[in-house]
Design a protein around this motif. Structure first.
Motif, PDB file in Angstrom:
ATOM      1  N   ARG A  59       0.928  -1.393   0.198  1.00 45.66           N
ATOM      2  CA  ARG A  59      -0.178  -0.194   0.159  1.00 45.66           C
ATOM      3  C   ARG A  59       0.886   1.428  -0.214  1.00 45.66           C
ATOM      4  O   ARG A  59       1.585   1.865   0.818  1.00 45.66           O
ATOM      5  N   PHE A  60      -0.258   2.454  -0.765  1.00 51.81           N
ATOM      6  CA  PHE A  60       1.501   3.302  -0.846  1.00 51.81           C
ATOM      7  C   PHE A  60       0.486   5.005   0.247  1.00 51.81           C
ATOM      8  O   PHE A  60      -1.280   4.620  -0.750  1.00 51.81           O
ATOM      9  N   ASP A  61       1.129   5.777   0.304  1.00 51.71           N
ATOM     10  CA  ASP A  61       0.250   6.922   0.417  1.00 51.71           C
ATOM     11  C   ASP A  61      -0.101   7.630  -0.692  1.00 51.71           C
ATOM     12  O   ASP A  61      -1.713   8.591  -1.022  1.00 51.71           O
ATOM     13  N   GLN A  62       0.492   7.411  -1.782  1.00 48.72           N
ATOM     14  CA  GLN A  62       0.689   8.487  -3.238  1.00 48.72           C
ATOM     15  C   GLN A  62       0.589   7.293  -4.941  1.00 48.72           C
ATOM     16  O   GLN A  62       1.499   6.550  -4.320  1.00 48.72           O
ATOM     17  N   VAL A  63      -0.839   7.092  -5.354  1.00 47.10           N
ATOM     18  CA  VAL A  63       0.017   6.557  -6.569  1.00 47.10           C
ATOM     19  C   VAL A  63       0.244   7.755  -7.844  1.00 47.10           C
ATOM     20  O   VAL A  63      -1.329   8.115  -7.899  1.00 47.10           O
ATOM     21  N   VAL A  64       0.998   7.529  -8.532  1.00 47.11           N
ATOM     22  CA  VAL A  64       0.645   8.109 -10.054  1.00 47.11           C
ATOM     23  C   VAL A  64       0.400   7.382 -10.988  1.00 47.11           C
ATOM     24  O   VAL A  64       1.944   6.522 -10.693  1.00 47.11           O
ATOM     25  N   ALA A  65       0.494   8.289 -12.165  1.00 46.35           N
ATOM     26  CA  ALA A  65       0.552   7.400 -13.461  1.00 46.35           C
ATOM     27  C   ALA A  65      -0.094   7.695 -14.470  1.00 46.35           C
ATOM     28  O   ALA A  65      -1.079   8.046 -14.725  1.00 46.35           O
ATOM     29  N   ASN A  66       0.694   7.063 -15.209  1.00 45.77           N
ATOM     30  CA  ASN A  66       0.522   7.644 -16.748  1.00 45.77           C
ATOM     31  C   ASN A  66       0.944   6.694 -17.690  1.00 45.77           C
ATOM     32  O   ASN A  66       2.014   6.535 -18.280  1.00 45.77           O
ATOM     33  N   PRO A  67      -0.175   5.622 -17.872  1.00 42.90           N
ATOM     34  CA  PRO A  67       0.009   4.260 -18.251  1.00 42.90           C
ATOM     35  C   PRO A  67      -0.531   4.610 -19.361  1.00 42.90           C
ATOM     36  O   PRO A  67      -0.951   5.190 -20.086  1.00 42.90           O
ATOM     37  N   PRO A  68      -0.090   3.411 -20.314  1.00 43.21           N
ATOM     38  CA  PRO A  68      -0.199   3.611 -21.932  1.00 43.21           C
ATOM     39  C   PRO A  68      -1.922   3.680 -22.426  1.00 43.21           C
ATOM     40  O   PRO A  68      -2.117   2.261 -22.652  1.00 43.21           O
ATOM     41  N   PHE A  69      -2.334   4.635 -22.453  1.00 40.74           N
ATOM     42  CA  PHE A  69      -3.889   4.248 -22.149  1.00 40.74           C
ATOM     43  C   PHE A  69      -4.281   5.201 -23.324  1.00 40.74           C
ATOM     44  O   PHE A  69      -5.799   5.112 -23.516  1.00 40.74           O
ATOM     45  N   VAL A  70      -3.506   4.696 -24.527  1.00 41.04           N
ATOM     46  CA  VAL A  70      -3.972   5.363 -25.916  1.00 41.04           C
ATOM     47  C   VAL A  70      -5.793   3.925 -26.388  1.00 41.04           C
ATOM     48  O   VAL A  70      -5.293   3.028 -25.735  1.00 41.04           O
ATOM     49  N   VAL A  71      -6.366   4.884 -26.801  1.00 43.03           N
ATOM     50  CA  VAL A  71      -7.271   4.196 -27.473  1.00 43.03           C
ATOM     51  C   VAL A  71      -7.599   3.379 -28.689  1.00 43.03           C
ATOM     52  O   VAL A  71      -7.229   4.349 -29.398  1.00 43.03           O
ATOM     53  N   GLY A  72      -7.929   1.911 -28.710  1.00 42.92           N
ATOM     54  CA  GLY A  72      -7.842   1.938 -29.842  1.00 42.92           C
ATOM     55  C   GLY A  72      -7.833   0.289 -29.923  1.00 42.92           C
ATOM     56  O   GLY A  72      -8.377  -0.095 -29.155  1.00 42.92           O
ATOM     57  N   PRO A  73      -7.539  -0.316 -30.656  1.00 44.89           N
ATOM     58  CA  PRO A  73      -7.221  -1.950 -30.933  1.00 44.89           C
ATOM     59  C   PRO A  73      -6.444  -2.836 -30.112  1.00 44.89           C
ATOM     60  O   PRO A  73      -4.982  -2.081 -29.788  1.00 44.89           O
ATOM     61  N   ALA A  74      -6.737  -4.034 -29.560  1.00 42.41           N
ATOM     62  CA  ALA A  74      -5.959  -4.573 -28.892  1.00 42.41           C
ATOM     63  C   ALA A  74      -4.662  -4.849 -29.404  1.00 42.41           C
ATOM     64  O   ALA A  74      -4.563  -5.696 -29.383  1.00 42.41           O
ATOM     65  N   ARG A  75      -3.839  -4.319 -29.495  1.00 39.96           N
ATOM     66  CA  ARG A  75      -2.202  -4.295 -29.588  1.00 39.96           C
ATOM     67  C   ARG A  75      -1.635  -3.996 -28.691  1.00 39.96           C
ATOM     68  O   ARG A  75      -1.694  -2.931 -28.506  1.00 39.96           O
ATOM     69  N   VAL A  76      -0.190  -3.949 -29.400  1.00 38.76           N
ATOM     70  CA  VAL A  76       1.055  -3.136 -28.614  1.00 38.76           C
ATOM     71  C   VAL A  76       2.476  -3.463 -30.213  1.00 38.76           C
ATOM     72  O   VAL A  76       2.764  -4.008 -30.463  1.00 38.76           O
ATOM     73  N   GLU A  77       1.772  -1.670 -30.177  1.00 36.49           N
ATOM     74  CA  GLU A  77       2.893  -1.780 -31.492  1.00 36.49           C
ATOM     75  C   GLU A  77       4.298  -0.689 -30.674  1.00 36.49           C
ATOM     76  O   GLU A  77       4.833  -0.714 -31.610  1.00 36.49           O
ATOM     77  N   HIS A  78       3.291   0.192 -29.216  1.00 37.98           N
ATOM     78  CA  HIS A  78       4.567   0.510 -28.726  1.00 37.98           C
ATOM     79  C   HIS A  78       4.679   0.779 -27.088  1.00 37.98           C
ATOM     80  O   HIS A  78       3.472   0.909 -26.882  1.00 37.98           O
ATOM     81  N   THR A  79       5.400  -0.355 -26.330  1.00 36.84           N
ATOM     82  CA  THR A  79       4.895   0.001 -24.787  1.00 36.84           C
ATOM     83  C   THR A  79       4.372   0.516 -23.917  1.00 36.84           C
ATOM     84  O   THR A  79       4.055   1.064 -23.151  1.00 36.84           O
ATOM     85  N   TYR A  80       4.636   2.467 -24.440  1.00 33.27           N
ATOM     86  CA  TYR A  80       4.695   3.189 -23.360  1.00 33.27           C
ATOM     87  C   TYR A  80       3.911   3.760 -23.550  1.00 33.27           C
ATOM     88  O   TYR A  80       2.859   4.476 -23.453  1.00 33.27           O
ATOM     89  N   ARG A  81       2.441   3.700 -24.826  1.00 32.04           N
ATOM     90  CA  ARG A  81       1.268   3.570 -25.253  1.00 32.04           C
ATOM     91  C   ARG A  81       0.388   3.085 -25.632  1.00 32.04           C
ATOM     92  O   ARG A  81      -0.804   2.854 -25.287  1.00 32.04           O
ATOM     93  N   ASP A  82       0.789   1.703 -25.838  1.00 33.04           N
ATOM     94  CA  ASP A  82      -0.282   0.780 -25.623  1.00 33.04           C
ATOM     95  C   ASP A  82      -0.694  -0.313 -24.967  1.00 33.04           C
ATOM     96  O   ASP A  82       0.557  -0.842 -24.413  1.00 33.04           O
TER      97      ASP A  82
END
Length: 517
Positions: free
Chosen positions: A236-259
């Motif tokens: 458990r953590f006092d704070q969580v920050v997240a900039n996840p791979p949130f790009v909306v699209g088909p279920a695929r991974v072309e770039h892990t930082y966004r897909d």
């Protein structure tokens, strides 16, 4: 094809002490760079225009050499780079993956830039973006080729990262989790206000760079490999920050930082639904997320279904909504793809087909703030597509504090009636009139905050009079409302009049236009 993970993982971090010495000696920091370039050329650098920058640093000495080497990606003479980076040995820098030889010249193999996160200068290491060519700038014109981003490309400090930095609460806390740390910029930022910082990522190359970034800044950051929540299961953590791979699209991974490999907004759903289990009592999360707008479905309802029924106070701020074609084009350009290329066009077609099949009319983007509370889950989801004042992180803390007070009022309305109130100093009253048949015709009366999110509320003259009577050392609300009722009707407030007044006041409190005392 993905790039391979360097075998010299520890070498880059080991290089950090000498590299930091060189950067400080030359003045490779945000303040000195801005002084050297000036505002206009610095803006050109941000736009990816190298020519004005090269001209500005012609007489910049060793700092100019590092600007061209590290920020523009120019191949530079070995002796100039050796002098600018002393005491770093060039062979050691090449072996560590920071530089690469190109005949008798040297060019950067990684992006290394200074950044002021609000607590002084920091340095961030990441992969080179697609604006840096893969062939010498000194070569023949036809040899210039745009860089294609690899699957495990580690993004630097982009617009999304900066948005989250400005939107993250920075009050002191004991522990912070940076979920999906990437190059480590959010973790480095968190080190200024947290006692312990943990970063996780599924991408080993990201952890390699984050480790070096932490070492370069003299920070002790725990870095753990693994997918989503696995590396910190049970913690458990006092704070969580997240900039996840949130790009909306088909279920695929072309770039892990966004897909994410999850269809549509599945990544945002996964993170928002899972983060509450990572938060300590009273803990807070700040997450960048996206959600689809579908025909016949309110986006607020969609996002609310991602939260548990109990234990979370959620504030969700939608910053933008993009139509599908614009969204797809933006992210294809982000990957360095030429949209005149038939292969790129085929990707766009498949992407838009997926949106059409799912009845997607738009894609929303914004911030999700969560706080653990001992109460049924509450959610306020609202649009903030107008201009506002950063940093929004401080506003999030203020929102949760006001929300806690409003929960007390919901349990006992007497708390609100017995309280005194003060109008926030940044709140202004505005009357808007339009020309009418007999002169000015007043159409709108509103109050708005001149700072933070710049919220606006339309009110009537009765509410304006109520606000005019508010003083921190004045009458409690129940007396103010009775006086107001007598002035308007000649009698004390009816239950309906009082209920309407309380609804208005609590709405203004929620957005920080008035404050209970």
């Amino acid at each position: 094809m993905p790039t391979t993970q360097p075998t010299s993982t520890s070498l880059l971090a080991a290089l950090a002490p000498d590299l930091g010495t060189a950067l400080r000696r030359v003045g490779y920091d945000t303040g000195t760079l801005l002084a050297l370039l000036g505002d206009d050329v610095h803006a050109a650098l941000g736009r990816g225009e190298p020519v004005p920058v090269r001209r500005a640093v012609r007489d910049g000495g060793e700092l100019g050499t590092l600007v061209r080497l590290l920020l523009l990606g120019d191949a530079m003479p070995e002796h100039e780079v050796a002098a600018a980076l002393a005491p770093v040995e060039l062979d050691a820098a090449v072996a560590a993956g920071l530089l690469e030889h190109e005949g008798d010249r040297v060019r950067a193999a990684l992006d290394l830039r200074p950044l002021d996160l609000g607590d002084g200068n920091r340095w961030v290491l990441s992969d080179l973006d697609d604006s840096v060519p893969v062939t010498p700038l000194s070569g023949p014109e036809h040899s210039w080729k745009r860089r294609r981003l690899s699957t495990d490309h580690v993004l630097g400090v982009g617009h999304a990262s900066l948005s989250l930095l400005r939107a993250t609460p920075t009050r002191p806390v004991g522990s912070v989790l940076d979920l999906g740390t990437g190059c480590g910029v959010q973790a480095v930022h968190a080190a200024a206000y947290a006692g312990r910082v943990t970063g996780t990522d599924v991408n080993q190359r990201a952890l390699w760079l984050a480790e070096a970034t932490a070492a370069l800044n003299g920070l002790d950051i725990e870095l753990l490999p693994g997918s989503w929540f696995e590396p910190v299961a049970g913690r458990r953590f006092d704070q969580v920050v997240a900039n996840p791979p949130f790009v909306v699209g088909p279920a695929r991974v072309e770039h892990t930082y966004r897909d994410s490999g999850l269809a549509l907004d599945g990544a945002s759903e996964l993170v928002i639904s899972g983060v509450p289990d990572l938060l300590a009592p009273g803990g807070t999360a700040a997450v960048l997320a996206s959600w689809v707008h579908r025909a016949g479905e309110d986006w607020r309802t969609r996002v609310s279904q991602w939260l548990p029924d109990h234990g979370i106070d959620a504030w969700i701020v939608q910053r933008d909504v993009a139509d599908p074609a614009l969204y797809v084009g933006t992210w294809l350009r982000d990957a360095g793809l030429d949209q005149r290329d038939p292969e790129t066009q085929a990707r766009a077609e498949a992407w838009l087909d997926a949106f059409e099949a799912a009845d997607v009319e738009g894609i929303g983007f914004g911030f999700v703030y969560l706080r653990v509370v001992d109460a049924p889950t509450e959610l306020l989801a609202e649009d903030l597509t107008h201009g506002f004042d950063d940093p929004l992180g401080a506003e999030a803390i203020g929102y949760f504090e006001r929300s806690a007070w409003l929960r007390r009022v919901a349990a006992d309305p007497g708390v609100a009636w017995s309280s005194r109130y003060a109008v926030d100093p940044a709140t202004a009253l505005e009357r808007v009139s339009l020309p009418g048949a007999e002169g000015w015709d007043e159409r709108v009366v509103r109050v708005h905050r001149g700072d933070g999110p710049r919220w606006q509320h339309e009110i009537d003259d009765t509410t304006a009079a109520l606000l005019a009577g508010m003083r921190a050392d004045g009458l409690p609300l129940h007396e103010l409302v009775d006086l107001l009722a007598v002035a308007h009707t000649g009698a004390t407030a009816t239950s309906d009049f009082a209920a309407d007044a309380l609804t208005v006041v609590t709405g203004l409190v929620r957005h920080g236009l008035v404050h209970p005392r």
